[in-house]
Design a protein around this motif. Sequence first.
Motif, mmCIF file in Angstrom:
data_model
loop_
_atom_site.group_PDB
_atom_site.id
_atom_site.type_symbol
_atom_site.label_atom_id
_atom_site.label_comp_id
_atom_site.label_asym_id
_atom_site.label_seq_id
_atom_site.Cartn_x
_atom_site.Cartn_y
_atom_site.Cartn_z
ATOM 1 N N CYS A 118 -8.799 0.192 -4.038
ATOM 2 C CA CYS A 118 -7.615 0.353 -4.896
ATOM 3 C C CYS A 118 -7.956 1.110 -6.174
ATOM 4 O O CYS A 118 -8.949 0.827 -6.839
ATOM 5 C CB CYS A 118 -7.063 -1.026 -5.237
ATOM 6 N N LEU A 154 6.904 -6.522 -6.559
ATOM 7 C CA LEU A 154 5.831 -6.573 -7.562
ATOM 8 C C LEU A 154 4.549 -6.187 -6.854
ATOM 9 O O LEU A 154 3.757 -7.034 -6.442
ATOM 10 C CB LEU A 154 5.739 -7.968 -8.197
ATOM 11 N N GLY A 158 -1.777 -4.080 -11.079
ATOM 12 C CA GLY A 158 -1.894 -5.409 -11.669
ATOM 13 C C GLY A 158 -1.756 -6.516 -10.653
ATOM 14 O O GLY A 158 -1.248 -6.317 -9.550
ATOM 15 N N SER A 190 3.658 -9.722 -4.590
ATOM 16 C CA SER A 190 2.442 -9.554 -3.809
ATOM 17 C C SER A 190 1.222 -9.989 -4.617
ATOM 18 O O SER A 190 1.048 -9.599 -5.767
ATOM 19 C CB SER A 190 2.303 -8.077 -3.416
ATOM 20 N N SER A 257 -4.173 -3.596 4.945
ATOM 21 C CA SER A 257 -4.413 -2.155 4.849
ATOM 22 C C SER A 257 -5.490 -1.777 5.847
ATOM 23 O O SER A 257 -6.597 -2.326 5.821
ATOM 24 C CB SER A 257 -4.873 -1.777 3.440
ATOM 25 N N ASN A 289 -4.288 4.248 1.767
ATOM 26 C CA ASN A 289 -4.161 5.506 1.041
ATOM 27 C C ASN A 289 -5.531 5.910 0.559
ATOM 28 O O ASN A 289 -6.180 5.158 -0.162
ATOM 29 C CB ASN A 289 -3.242 5.315 -0.171
ATOM 30 N N CYS A 332 -0.654 2.928 -5.751
ATOM 31 C CA CYS A 332 -1.730 2.100 -6.266
ATOM 32 C C CYS A 332 -2.564 2.708 -7.381
ATOM 33 O O CYS A 332 -3.774 2.811 -7.280
ATOM 34 C CB CYS A 332 -2.668 1.721 -5.116
HETATM 35 N N1 SAH Z 1 -2.455 -7.321 -7.011
HETATM 36 C C1 SAH Z 1 -1.431 -7.508 -6.034
HETATM 37 C C2 SAH Z 1 -0.318 -6.469 -6.052
HETATM 38 C C3 SAH Z 1 -0.671 -5.029 -6.276
HETATM 39 S S1 SAH Z 1 -1.401 -4.111 -4.989
HETATM 40 C C4 SAH Z 1 -2.033 -7.626 -4.656
HETATM 41 O O1 SAH Z 1 -3.240 -7.503 -4.528
HETATM 42 O O2 SAH Z 1 -1.302 -7.893 -3.726
HETATM 43 C C5 SAH Z 1 -0.165 -3.888 -3.757
HETATM 44 C C6 SAH Z 1 -0.744 -3.744 -2.359
HETATM 45 O O3 SAH Z 1 -1.351 -2.453 -2.168
HETATM 46 C C7 SAH Z 1 -1.823 -4.755 -2.054
HETATM 47 O O4 SAH Z 1 -1.665 -5.235 -0.740
HETATM 48 C C8 SAH Z 1 -3.085 -3.919 -2.166
HETATM 49 O O5 SAH Z 1 -4.158 -4.506 -1.498
HETATM 50 C C9 SAH Z 1 -2.619 -2.627 -1.570
HETATM 51 N N2 SAH Z 1 -3.440 -1.458 -1.873
HETATM 52 C C10 SAH Z 1 -4.147 -1.200 -2.985
HETATM 53 N N3 SAH Z 1 -4.783 -0.005 -2.883
HETATM 54 C C11 SAH Z 1 -4.453 0.488 -1.672
HETATM 55 C C12 SAH Z 1 -4.796 1.685 -0.992
HETATM 56 N N4 SAH Z 1 -5.594 2.599 -1.523
HETATM 57 N N5 SAH Z 1 -4.252 1.859 0.229
HETATM 58 C C13 SAH Z 1 -3.436 0.939 0.779
HETATM 59 N N6 SAH Z 1 -3.083 -0.196 0.187
HETATM 60 C C14 SAH Z 1 -3.601 -0.432 -1.025
#
Ligand code: SAH
Length: 344
Positions: A118, A154, A158, A190, A257, A289, A332
């Motif tokens: 992320c 959400l 964060g 989330s 993911s 992503n 993200c």
């Molecule tokens: N902190 C919270 C919400 C924000 S992230 C959480 O962890 O759920 C939202 C979603 O996007 C989460 O499922 C996270 O794991 C995912 N995410 C983050 N970076 C990503 C990426 N590069 N590709 C796909 N999903 C990603």
Amino acid sequence: MDNILDLTLDELKSWMKVNNEGAFRAKQVLEWIYKKHIFEFKDMTNISKTLTQKLENNFYFGIPEIKEIYTSINDDTKKLLLEFKDGNLIEAVIMKYKHGNSICVSTQVGCRMGCKFCASTLNGMVRNLTTGEIMAEILVGEKILGERISNVVLMGSGEPFDNFENVMKFLELVNADYSLNIGQRHITLSTCGIVPKIKEFADKNTQITLAISLHAFSDEKRKQIMPIANKYSIKEILDACDYYIKNTKRRVTFEYSLVKDVNDSKEDAKALAGLLKNMLCHVNLIPVNEVVENSFKRSSKKTIEEFESILKSYGVEVTVRREMGTDINAACGQLRRSYIDSQN
Ligand code: SAH
């Protein structure tokens, strides 16, 4: 000075009373803001001059400046880069669906959960967003669209449960009829799985959809990509989800993911199905992503389809997330980072 967007109706009523004004004024002010998008007290025409003055002396509108709007050529998704008065930047994404407009909001500037794939977490967490700052993301979104936003997720930068109080107050305010009146069933929160907070949230007995970022079937695997897994086990997370389901009767979403050669094998799919097959839940598969700062690669289309069909064969409800706005870095924390980098 306080941000007027941080206040609930009850709080503003108390302020009115202390300031020798009728409590009914509170509702008038908030309706100007949330129903008519008026962000100047002097434009609220049913408010007296003296009250306007008092309000101006005590409150400001914490509306961020719009630094950039990127619109996807594929699907109209809009990614907003917003700047608060202290110079901090956040991102929000607006998506248009047949059932209405949806916004993905950030809850913190950056993030300290450290998930390896992320981009939001790369520079750590700078600060929490206040209730009003999260509200402002939606207000700005509605202003840009010129239309109502009816769904909130959400899922921006964060960890909502790392900013628990402000987020809970946001959920109350966004749902209130004097405010944006967004139904709880139209809100998804989330989390990466902060177990005590999942339980505390369950005790609030809302109808909000809880989404858990699972991304792996075993603790060992999860630890490799999500540091929070060192603190809470999958078993503890699933128990907390059971408790959420028992209290709210709501189906929980698991986000997964898919990362090439990390968590996308047939064995991963079978083990995940085994974990979830008896639960009232839904799995959302997200092709990862790709982020320039790490080497995680997206699974192939074929692998994703196979993964999906294995889950289905076990009776687990699953969808592959429709991708939106990939041409505009709509994922993200990527936009904030590339903007900060470009300024250095
Ligand atoms: N902190 C919270 C919400 C924000 S992230 C959480 O962890 O759920 C939202 C979603 O996007 C989460 O499922 C996270 O794991 C995912 N995410 C983050 N970076 C990503 C990426 N590069 N590709 C796909 N999903 C990603």
